[in-house]
Design an enzyme around this catalytic site. Structure first.
Site, PDB file in Angstrom:
ATOM      1  N   ASP A 103      -8.620   3.959   1.625  1.00 34.09           N
ATOM      2  CA  ASP A 103      -7.643   3.133   1.600  1.00 34.09           C
ATOM      3  C   ASP A 103      -7.140   2.011   1.419  1.00 34.09           C
ATOM      4  OD1 ASP A 103      -5.693   2.132   3.935  1.00 34.09           O
ATOM      5  OD2 ASP A 103      -7.730   1.312   4.959  1.00 34.09           O
ATOM      6  N   GLU A 139      -3.017   0.352  -2.272  1.00 33.40           N
ATOM      7  CA  GLU A 139      -1.646   0.355  -3.528  1.00 33.40           C
ATOM      8  C   GLU A 139      -1.361  -0.421  -4.359  1.00 33.40           C
ATOM      9  OE1 GLU A 139      -2.352  -0.224   0.152  1.00 33.40           O
ATOM     10  OE2 GLU A 139      -1.554   1.738   0.515  1.00 33.40           O
ATOM     11  N   ASP A 197       0.339   4.591   7.576  1.00 35.28           N
ATOM     12  CA  ASP A 197       0.196   3.377   9.157  1.00 35.28           C
ATOM     13  C   ASP A 197       1.708   3.231  10.226  1.00 35.28           C
ATOM     14  OD1 ASP A 197      -2.806   2.535   8.955  1.00 35.28           O
ATOM     15  OD2 ASP A 197      -1.444   0.330   8.253  1.00 35.28           O
TER      16      ASP A 197
HETATM   17  O1  MIG Z   1      -5.275  -3.454   7.401  1.00 35.33           O
HETATM   18  O2  MIG Z   1      -9.407   0.323   7.699  1.00 35.33           O
HETATM   19  O3  MIG Z   1      -3.990   2.667   6.377  1.00 35.33           O
HETATM   20  O4  MIG Z   1      -5.419   3.792   8.996  1.00 35.33           O
HETATM   21  O5  MIG Z   1      -7.585   2.241  10.122  1.00 35.33           O
HETATM   22  C1  MIG Z   1      -5.958  -2.213   7.903  1.00 35.33           C
HETATM   23  C2  MIG Z   1      -8.618   0.340   8.902  1.00 35.33           C
HETATM   24  C3  MIG Z   1      -6.315  -1.225   7.487  1.00 35.33           C
HETATM   25  C4  MIG Z   1      -4.989   1.325   7.508  1.00 35.33           C
HETATM   26  C5  MIG Z   1      -5.010   2.179   7.433  1.00 35.33           C
HETATM   27  C6  MIG Z   1      -5.560   2.299   8.188  1.00 35.33           C
HETATM   28  C7  MIG Z   1      -6.970   2.452   8.557  1.00 35.33           C
HETATM   29  C8  MIG Z   1      -7.144   0.996   8.346  1.00 35.33           C
HETATM   30  N1  MIG Z   1      -6.204  -0.221   7.812  1.00 35.33           N
END
Ligand code: MIG
Length: 797
Positions: free
Chosen positions: A405, A408, A483
Site C-alpha cells: 500500500d 505511489e 480507496d
Molecule cells: O492511509 O492501511 O488504500 O486499503 O486499508 C490509509 C490502511 C492507508 C490505504 C489503503 C487501504 C488501507 C489503508 N491505507
C-alpha cells in the site's frame, strides 16, 4: 488550426529534412538536418517502436515496463522511397516518413490509413529543469474511439477528454478524478473498425489528450525523457491488447486459492477477532480463502514486526487459520520508521538504501509510523535486500501473500502528497530525480516484494497485491483500485475500472467490494458482491470506520445473496483458472469489454456496463437502487439466459429481470463451461467430478479447460491438464470431441455433461463409439456421466 510558425514562436522545435538513414538489422535511424534522430525498430510485423532524440543524441536505452523475455521477430522489413516519403514496409504495415518533416503515416498493407501524425514529434527545451518537453500529435477522425489508460475512473471510451499519469494517493476519489493511483500510458484507438495501440513508455508525468483541445487531434506529451512510443496494430483489439501484454509482460499463474473469495478490513485485530471472522465464514458456510491483516498488526507500524499484545504467536495463528483453509495476507508499506533501535531502519541507513534529497540527506516524510525514510526500490541492491526481509514473515511465520500500500509513494501533510521532485533515485544505474522515478516507484516496490515472497513461499506460489503500478507491473503483482466509496456511482466506477485494467494488461485486479470509505446499504453491498465475484480479484475491504462490512453485516437476505454469489464464483473456479491461464500464456484479458468482444458492432463503442467474463459469459451488473431488472445490450450472437436457460438472439437492447438476488448473465451458445462443486475454500474437497455445462449451438466451437495441482511449479514440467473440446452441433445431433494435453492426472474420474438447449429429443448416445445406456441419463436435467478421458461423445436425436 494552429500553424507551425505559431508553435515555433511558443518555443516548439520541429525536425526538418532527413539528411541521413542508417539501418542496423531491425532498426532504422533517420537523422535530420537539425539533428533530430528517429530510431524506428520493427519488433513484430505489427509492432513498431518510434523513438526520437534531439541534438543527435539518444539516451541509453532502458525500460522498466518492457518484459526482458518478450519475444520479437518479424517476417518482412523493407526500406524504399518515393518523391516525398521514405517507406518502411513490414508484412502487416506500411510506414511512410515524410522526407521534409519526419511526420509519419501508418497504413495497413491494403493501403487503409490507420494512424497519422498531425504535427508529429516536436519538443520544447526545458530551460528550468533541463531536457526536453517531448510532444506528439496525431490526427484523429470522427467516430474514432479510445480505450485503455489503466485505472482512470471514467467512461470506458476516453474520447473528448484529457488525462495525466502521475501515481497519486486518492482517498475517496470520484468519477472523473485524475490522476489516481496507477500510470499506464497505453491506449487503444478504434478507427473504422480497425484497432491500434500506442504505448508511450515514458515514466514522467505524461498527458494524453483525446480530441479535447482540438476535435481532430489526439496528442500526448511528457515534461522530460524521450518521445518513445510503440505502435501496435490489430486490426483486432484482441491483437493489440495481446501484443501490448507480450511487450510489457504476463504474470505467472497464481495459486488457485487467490481466485477464491478474500476478506479484508482496516483492521482485524487482535487474534481473537481474526479468528472470530474466520469462524463465522465457516459457521455460515460462506466460502473464503484469504484473510488480510492491515497496518495494526505491526508494532507501531514498523514493517516486518508484530504487535505482540494483539498477536502473541503469529506463527501459531497463521497455521491455525491455514488448517481451516484461510491463507493470511499482510500489508507492508514503503515508509520505514525512523527509529535507531529498529533493525530494518538501521540496515537500510547503514547501507545507504534510502532515497535521498538532491543535496544529500535522506528523504524524510510522515506516514503511519510518523517520520519515515523510504527505500529506493529502483536500486537493484535495495530490491534484493528488501526481498530478503520476507524470510521470517513468509518463510517462518507462513504468511502467503503481501499487500503493498501507499507506494505511489504517499506522504502525509505535504503539498502534492508525495516526494518532492528533487529526490534522487538509482533507476537501475541511470540516476535521476523523482520526476522520472515517481511513476515506477510502486511497481519496483511490488517487484522487490514479489521476489521475496516468491522465494520464501516456495514451493508454493506467491501473491502480491499493489495499489500503485506502472505498465509491466502485471509481471509481479495483482492490484486493487484503492480507496473507493460506498456509493452507487462507485459501483459504476468499479465496473469500468476493472474492465479498463483488463484492457491495459493488468487483468488481476479487483475493487474494494462494498466500498472502502463510508458504509454501503445492504442493497448496495449485495449488488457489489454480485459484480465483484466476476472480477479477477475478489476481495471485500473497508475502512472500518463506519461499521462492519462482512457478508453477514447487513441482514439475512443480504447474507444469503452474498453466499449465493460467492458460491457461484467457487463453482466457476476451473473457468476462472482457465481464463487466468489464457491471460498468463497469451495475454488475453480475463474480462472483455463489449467493444473488445465485438468491435465491428458500433453499438458496443460507447457501452460501459456489459462485459464478457472469460470468453463466453456476458454479465451486466445492476447499478441502481430499487431495481427489479434493467435494460441492457445483448451483444451480437446467440445466448442463453444463465438463470432461465432461455435462448435469445443478441444484437439488441432488452429488458432483463434481476431482482435483488440476481444479476443479468448470459452464456454464449456453443460454450462449454467447467464447474466445480461449492467448497468452503480451495482444496477443501477432493473434486470427484468435473461438471461441464454444454450450451448447444448449431455450429462448431472450440473451448478449453486448464487444470493443475492448483499451486506449486510442477505445471512447468508438464504436469498440467489441458482439455480441448470441439463442440459440433447439427439439427439432430451434437458431438463433443476431447483432446487432452499435459500429463497431470486430475483427481476425478468422471466428467458430467449438463446439456442445455438441445433442440431435439435424445434417441441415442455413443461414447467413444460404444452405445451409452440411456437409462443412465438423468432425463430431467440431461446429465450424462462420462469417463474423464473420453475422446468423443455423440448425442443423436
Ligand atoms: O492511509 O492501511 O488504500 O486499503 O486499508 C490509509 C490502511 C492507508 C490505504 C489503503 C487501504 C488501507 C489503508 N491505507
Amino acid at each position: 488550426m494552429i500553424t507551425n510558425t505559431e508553435l515555433e514562436q511558443k518555443g516548439n522545435q520541429f525536425p526538418n529534412s532527413v539528411k541521413n538513414i542508417r539501418q542496423e538489422v531491425d532498426t532504422l535511424y533517420f537523422t535530420t538536418e537539425n539533428n533530430v534522430i528517429l530510431e524506428l525498430t520493427v519488433l513484430r510485423d505489427s509492432v513498431v517502436r518510434f523513438r526520437y532524440g534531439t541534438r543527435g543524441i539518444l539516451e541509453e536505452d532502458f525500460s522498466y515496463a518492457i518484459d526482458p523475455d518478450n519475444h520479437i521477430g518479424y517476417n518482412h522489413l523493407e526500406l524504399s522511397e518515393n518523391k516525398n516519403f521514405h517507406i518502411v514496409t513490414t508484412a502487416k504495415l506500411i510506414i511512410k516518413i515524410e522526407k521534409i518533416s519526419l511526420q509519419t503515416k501508418i497504413l495497413d498493407t491494403e493501403g487503409n490509413l490507420i494512424n497519422e501524425d498531425e504535427l508529429g514529434f516536436h519538443y520544447e527545451e526545458s530551460f528550468t529543469l533541463g531536457g526536453n518537453i517531448v510532444k506528439m500529435s496525431k490526427r484523429s477522425h470522427p467516430g474514432e474511439a479510445f480505450y485503455g489508460l489503466g485505472d482512470k475512473p471514467v467512461h470506458l471510451n476516453l474520447r473528448g477528454r484529457r488525462f495525466s499519469n502521475w501515481a497519486t494517493d486518492s482517498y475517496a476519489f470520484g468519477k472523473e478524478t485524475d490522476p489516481i493511483y496507477k500510470s499506464v500510458p497505453f491506449y487503444i484507438g478504434l478507427k473504422d473498425k480497425r484497432a491500434y495501440g500506442i504505448f508511450f513508455d515514458n515514466t514522467f508525468k505524461s498527458t494524453f489528450d483525446f480530441c479535447q483541445e482540438r476535435l481532430d487531434v489526439t496528442s500526448f506529451w511528457a515534461p522530460g525523457g524521450e518521445m518513445n512510443y510503440y505502435f501496435i496494430y490489430g486490426p483486432e483489439m484482441s491483437e493489440v491488447v495481446q501484443n501490448y501484454t507480450h511487450l510489457t509482460g504476463k504474470p505467472e499463474l497464481p495459486p488457485l486459492w487467490t481466485l477464491g473469495f478474500q476478506q479484508c478490513k482496516w483492521s482485524y485485530y487482535p487474534e481473537s477477532t481474526v479468528k472470530g471472522i474466520a469462524k463465522k465464514f465457516r459457521d455460515l458456510k460462506i466460502p473464503c480463502d484469504g484473510i488480510y491483516l492491515d497496518i495494526d498488526y505491526m508494532e507501531g507500524f514498523r514493517c516486518f514486526t508484530w504487535n505482540k499484545e494483539y498477536f502473541p504467536d503469529p506463527k501459531r495463528m497463521v497455521k491455525e487459520l491455514l488448517n481451516d483453509g484461510f491463507k493470511t495476507i499482510v500489508i507492508i508499506d514503503p515508509g520505514i520508521k525512523i527509529d535507531p533501535d529498529y533493525w530494518v531502519y538501521k540496515e537500510a541507513l547503514e547501507n545507504g538504501y534510502f532515497c535521498k534529497r538532491a543535496d544529500g540527506p535522506d528523504m524524510i516524510g510522515k506516514v503511519w509510523p510518523g517520520e519515515c525514510a523510504f527505500p529506493d526500490y529502483t536500486n537493484p541492491e535495495v530490491r534484493e535486500w528488501w526481498a530478503g526481509l520476507f524470510k521470517e514473515l513468509v518463510g517462518e511465520i507462513g504468511v502467503r501473500g503481501v499487500w503493498n500500500d501507499m507506494n505511489e509513494p504517499a506522504v502525509m501533510e505535504v503539498p502534492g502528497k508525495t516526494f518532492p521532485d528533487d529526490v534522487r533515485h538509482d533507476f537501475d544505474g541511470h540516476p535521476c530525480s523523482h520526476r522520472k522515478a515517481h511513476n515506477v516507484y510502486g511497481t519496483q516496490m511490488a517487484r522487490a516484494t514479489y521476489e521475496g515472497v516468491k522465494k520464501y513461499v516456495y514451493p508454493k506460489r506467491p501473491l502480491v497485491i499493489t495499489r500503485s503500478a506502472y505498465s509491466g507491473a502485471q509481471r509481479f503483482t495483482s492490484s486493487w483500485t484503492g480507496d473507493n466509496v460506498a456509493t452507487w456511482e462507485h459501483l459504476w466506477i468499479a465496473n469500468n475500472q476493472v474492465q479498463r485494467m483488463c484492457l491495459s494488461g493488468m487483468s488481476f485486479t479487483g475493487t474494494d467490494i462494498g466500498g472502502f470509505a463510508e458504509q454501503p446499504t445492504g442493497e448496495l453491498f449485495a449488488r457489489w458482491i454480485q459484480l465483484g465475484v466476476f472480477h479477477p480479484f475478489c476481495r471485500v475491504h473497508s475502512s472500518g470506520h463506519h461499521g462492519d462490512q462482512e457478508p453477514w453485516s447487513f441482514d439475512d437476505e443480504v447474507t444469503d445473496i452474498a453466499r449465493k454469489f460467492i458460491e457461484l464464483r467457487y463453482t466457476f473456479l476451473p473457468y476462472l483458472y482457465t481464463m487466468f491461464y489464457e491471460y498468463a500464456t497469451e495475454g488475453i484479458p480475463m474480462l472483455k469489454p463489449l467493444v473488445y468482444f465485438d468491435q465491428e458492432d458500433p453499438h458496443t463503442h460507447y457501452r460501459t456496463d456489459e462485459f464478457i467474463f472469460g470468453n463466453n459469459i456476458l454479465v451486466c451488473p445492476i447499478i441502481e437502487p430499487n431495481s427489479k431488472g434493467r435494460r441492457m445490450y445483448l451483444a451480437r450472437g446467440r445466448w442463453y439466459n444463465f438463470w432461465t436457460e432461455e435462448y435469445l438472439e443478441g444484437g439488441r437492447e432488452l429488458w432483463v429481470d434481476a431482482d435483488i438476488d440476481s444479476i443479468p448473465m448470459f452464456v454464449q451458445e456453443g460454450a462449454i463451461i467447467p464447474r466445480y462443486p461449492v467448497q468452503q475454500y480451495v482444496g477443501e474437497l477432493s473434486i470427484e467430478e468435473l461438471k461441464l455445462d454444454v450450451y448447444y449451438a448449431e455450429d462448431t466451437i472450440d473451448s478449453q479447460v486448464y487444470e493443475d495441482a492448483n499451486d506449486g511449479y510442477d505445471y512447468k514440467k508438464g504436469r498440467y491438464s489441458l482439455r480441448n473440446f470441439k463442440l459440433r452441433g447439427k439439427a439432430t445431433d451434437l458431438t463433443i470431441q476431447q483432446h487432452k494435453g499435459g500429463n497431470f492426472e486430475t483427481e476425478y474420474d468422471t466428467i458430467k455433461l449438463h446439456l442445455i438447449g438441445l433442440p431435439f429429443r435424445i434417441k441415442k448416445i455413443k461414447v467413444d463409439n460404444v452405445a451409452y445406456d440411456l437409462n443412465n441419463l438423468d432425463k430431467e436435467d440431461k446429465f450424462l456421466k462420462l469417463p474423464e478421458d473420453f475422446s468423443v461423445v455423440q448425442i443423436i436425436g
